[in-house]
Each structure stands twice: as C-alpha cells, then as structure tokens.
Design a protein around this motif. Structure first.
Motif, PDB file in Angstrom:
ATOM      1  N   TYR A  33     -19.134  54.413 -44.997  1.00 17.39           N
ATOM      2  CA  TYR A  33     -20.102  53.870 -44.044  1.00 17.39           C
ATOM      3  C   TYR A  33     -21.515  54.000 -44.600  1.00 17.39           C
ATOM      4  N   TYR A  35     -25.370  54.168 -42.920  1.00 16.81           N
ATOM      5  CA  TYR A  35     -26.205  54.278 -41.734  1.00 16.81           C
ATOM      6  C   TYR A  35     -27.665  54.340 -42.174  1.00 16.81           C
ATOM      7  N   LEU A  43     -29.020  57.387 -35.719  1.00 11.61           N
ATOM      8  CA  LEU A  43     -28.396  56.769 -36.876  1.00 11.61           C
ATOM      9  C   LEU A  43     -27.719  55.483 -36.431  1.00 11.61           C
ATOM     10  N   LEU A  45     -25.422  52.071 -37.607  1.00 16.41           N
ATOM     11  CA  LEU A  45     -24.473  51.621 -38.617  1.00 16.41           C
ATOM     12  C   LEU A  45     -24.893  50.282 -39.198  1.00 16.41           C
ATOM     13  N   TYR A  48     -19.713  48.971 -42.952  1.00 12.74           N
ATOM     14  CA  TYR A  48     -18.680  49.938 -43.209  1.00 12.74           C
ATOM     15  C   TYR A  48     -17.534  49.287 -43.977  1.00 12.74           C
ATOM     16  N   ALA A  50     -13.473  49.942 -44.086  1.00 10.73           N
ATOM     17  CA  ALA A  50     -12.345  50.695 -43.536  1.00 10.73           C
ATOM     18  C   ALA A  50     -11.397  51.154 -44.646  1.00 10.73           C
ATOM     19  N   ARG A  94     -14.779  59.173 -44.540  1.00  8.80           N
ATOM     20  CA  ARG A  94     -13.828  59.922 -43.716  1.00  8.80           C
ATOM     21  C   ARG A  94     -12.409  59.590 -44.132  1.00  8.80           C
ATOM     22  N   TYR A 101     -17.129  62.562 -40.012  1.00  9.45           N
ATOM     23  CA  TYR A 101     -17.574  62.049 -41.296  1.00  9.45           C
ATOM     24  C   TYR A 101     -18.072  63.205 -42.173  1.00  9.45           C
ATOM     25  N   PHE A 103     -21.193  63.385 -44.728  1.00 11.59           N
ATOM     26  CA  PHE A 103     -22.379  62.620 -45.085  1.00 11.59           C
ATOM     27  C   PHE A 103     -22.927  63.042 -46.443  1.00 11.59           C
TER      28      PHE A 103
ATOM     29  N   TYR B  32     -13.692  59.807 -27.881  1.00 10.79           N
ATOM     30  CA  TYR B  32     -13.814  60.969 -28.754  1.00 10.79           C
ATOM     31  C   TYR B  32     -15.288  61.187 -29.020  1.00 10.79           C
ATOM     32  N   LEU B  34     -18.474  63.801 -30.694  1.00 13.10           N
ATOM     33  CA  LEU B  34     -18.772  64.775 -31.734  1.00 13.10           C
ATOM     34  C   LEU B  34     -20.239  65.185 -31.650  1.00 13.10           C
ATOM     35  N   TYR B  36     -23.245  66.629 -34.324  1.00 17.06           N
ATOM     36  CA  TYR B  36     -23.646  66.864 -35.698  1.00 17.06           C
ATOM     37  C   TYR B  36     -24.981  67.605 -35.689  1.00 17.06           C
ATOM     38  N   PRO B  44     -26.398  64.904 -42.109  1.00 13.07           N
ATOM     39  CA  PRO B  44     -25.811  65.568 -40.936  1.00 13.07           C
ATOM     40  C   PRO B  44     -24.499  66.247 -41.304  1.00 13.07           C
ATOM     41  N   PHE B  46     -20.933  68.054 -39.550  1.00 18.00           N
ATOM     42  CA  PHE B  46     -20.119  68.124 -38.344  1.00 18.00           C
ATOM     43  C   PHE B  46     -20.181  69.520 -37.738  1.00 18.00           C
ATOM     44  N   PHE B  89     -27.365  65.676 -33.206  1.00 19.39           N
ATOM     45  CA  PHE B  89     -26.976  64.327 -32.805  1.00 19.39           C
ATOM     46  C   PHE B  89     -25.635  64.386 -32.100  1.00 19.39           C
ATOM     47  N   VAL B  95     -11.390  55.030 -30.022  1.00 21.16           N
ATOM     48  CA  VAL B  95     -10.231  55.033 -30.905  1.00 21.16           C
ATOM     49  C   VAL B  95      -9.092  54.174 -30.366  1.00 21.16           C
ATOM     50  N   TYR B 101     -11.831  51.691 -36.548  1.00 20.74           N
ATOM     51  CA  TYR B 101     -12.061  52.038 -37.943  1.00 20.74           C
ATOM     52  C   TYR B 101     -12.974  53.234 -38.079  1.00 20.74           C
ATOM     53  N   GLY B 102     -12.934  54.102 -37.088  1.00 20.61           N
ATOM     54  CA  GLY B 102     -13.691  55.339 -37.184  1.00 20.61           C
ATOM     55  C   GLY B 102     -15.172  55.183 -37.021  1.00 20.61           C
ATOM     56  N   LYS B 103     -15.635  54.058 -36.514  1.00 15.97           N
ATOM     57  CA  LYS B 103     -17.078  53.876 -36.370  1.00 15.97           C
ATOM     58  C   LYS B 103     -17.619  54.826 -35.308  1.00 15.97           C
ATOM     59  N   LEU B 104     -18.682  55.513 -35.666  1.00 17.54           N
ATOM     60  CA  LEU B 104     -19.345  56.405 -34.732  1.00 17.54           C
ATOM     61  C   LEU B 104     -20.647  55.775 -34.270  1.00 17.54           C
ATOM     62  N   THR B 105     -20.925  55.901 -32.961  1.00 13.77           N
ATOM     63  CA  THR B 105     -22.199  55.498 -32.391  1.00 13.77           C
ATOM     64  C   THR B 105     -22.972  56.770 -32.077  1.00 13.77           C
ATOM     65  N   PHE B 106     -24.182  56.865 -32.616  1.00 12.07           N
ATOM     66  CA  PHE B 106     -24.973  58.094 -32.512  1.00 12.07           C
ATOM     67  C   PHE B 106     -26.075  57.968 -31.475  1.00 12.07           C
ATOM     68  N   GLY B 107     -26.425  59.111 -30.884  1.00 12.39           N
ATOM     69  CA  GLY B 107     -27.619  59.194 -30.060  1.00 12.39           C
ATOM     70  C   GLY B 107     -28.854  59.354 -30.936  1.00 12.39           C
TER      71      GLY B 107
END
Lengths: 112, 116
Positions: A33, A35, A43, A45, A48, A50, A94, A101, A103, B32, B34, B36, B44, B46, B89, B95, B101-107
């Motif tokens: 990925y 970011y 952050l 995206l 990416y 897969a 990942r 992840y 990083f 799901y 998380l 960081y 970052p 985990f 974060f 999922v 595809y494991g994409k994470l959306t962050f604050g």
C-alpha cells in the motif's frame, strides 16, 4: 530484519518534475500500500496492490501511478509534481489474513 | 467524507494517570478496528486491535473498547508513561465479503503528550 524500506527519506522537487518513490519489503507479504499523511487529514490511501501483478486506486490516486515490480517491490511515481503533493508518503505491507500493516519509515516530499 | 474521525487533535495527561483516546466511525460495514502509534520521523506501528464480535480487548497497559451501536471506539492507556507520547491513529477495515483487500481507513490522529 529490514521490514519495509523506503527510499529516499527526503526529497525536494520543483513543480513539474517527476520522480519515483521506492518501496521494498523482505517479509514475503502479498499486499502492499501507498499512503500519504497530511496535517489534519490522517493517512489517506493512494494506491494498493492486493497481490503481485495487480494494482488498484485508493482514495486519492490523482497525479500518481504505481508499479508492482515483483512481490517485494511497489513503487509510486509522480509524473508532474505539484505543490499539493507536498506530503509524507508511507509504504506498507501485510500478509493475507492479517489485518495489521507493517509500515516503512516514510519519505518526506516537498514540491516547490 | 471522513469515515473515521478522531475529534481531539491533542491530549495532555500526567504520568501515571489514564489516557483515553476516542474514535468515531460512520461506515457500518467496518468490522475490524486497529490503533497505531507513531513517533516523529518513523512509520506508524501497530498497537492493538479489536474485531466487531468483541467489545473489549486488552494488552498490558492498553485496552480498546468498542461500542458498535454508537459506532465509537476508545483506547485506554493505564498508567500513562512519558514514552507513550506520540501520535495515535485509529483505523478501520471492512473485511466481510472478502473484497476489502486489507484496506485500512485511518482517522486524523491524536497527539498524546504525557508529562512527567
């Protein structure tokens, strides 16, 4: 134990110049990925991959292209840099089935 | 449209006290979550995660609470230490269906400062 390696760590570009940010991981991870981190935006995206041979757009893909060269390497290219692309760029990877992840340490890019 | 929001840009606490960092989300497909931690000039790392089938997950001094009905999660650090000073974060992933595809959306992140 290198993990995710990004090069360069710092870069200053002039508007209109092009450059490629490099990312390599040695953990045999399937997904990678890109970011960008901007103040107050968290952050976001960009692109990416897969798995090897596939790439897809993320939230903010405009102005960028990517190449998944092999399983290890995922590069981000700015064809014509703009001041709005001044940011800190993070590459991550990942393993399939694991949510977290790993990083890289980031590339700080300034476009003047 | 910010799907994951951390409304407090910064938090300052005294060493030994509790730090509570908050995060809200709007996408009901997220299942799901998380946290960081990020130090200056580093990527970052985990910290802790929680699945939507749970409402609490604990790892040493760190506990994450999830309130699905309120679409809210929080990270508690007890006791806080000066070395905890960093940007935190929260992130979320959808999922279900196997297409994320494991994409994470962050604050946006919260800067935590723990004073000795």
């Amino acid at each position: 134990n290198a993990g995710v390696t990004q090069t360069p760590k710092f870069q200053v570009l002039k508007t209109g110049q092009s450059m490629t940010l490099q990312c390599a991981q040695d953990m045999n991870h399937n997904s990678m990925y890109w970011y960008r981190q901007d103040p107050g935006m968290g952050l976001r995206l960009i692109y990416y991959s897969a798995s090897e041979g596939t790439t897809d757009k993320g939230e903010v893909p405009n102005g960028y292209n990517v190449s998944r060269l092999n399983k290890r390497e995922f590069s981000l290219r700015l064809e014509s840099a703009a001041p709005s692309q001044t940011s800190v760029y993070f590459c991550a990877s990942r393993v399939t089935g694991i949510h977290g992840y790993t990083f890289g340490s980031g590339t700080r890019l300034t476009v003047v | 449209d910010q799907q994951v929001k951390q409304n407090s840009p910064s938090l300052s606490v005294q060493e030994g006290r509790i730090s509570i960092l908050n995060c809200d989300y709007t996408n009901s497909m997220f299942d799901y979550f998380l946290w960081y931690k990020k130090y200056p000039a580093e990527g970052p790392t985990f910290l802790i995660s929680i699945s939507s089938i749970k409402d609490k997950n604990e790892d040493g001094r760190f506990t994450v609470f999830l309130n699905k009905s309120a679409k809210h999660l929080s990270l508690h650090i007890v006791p806080s230490q000066p070395g905890d000073s960093a940007v935190y974060f929260c992130a979320a992933s959808a999922v279900a269906g196997g297409t994320s595809y494991g994409k994470l959306t962050f604050g946006q992140g919260t800067i935590l400062t723990v004073h000795p």
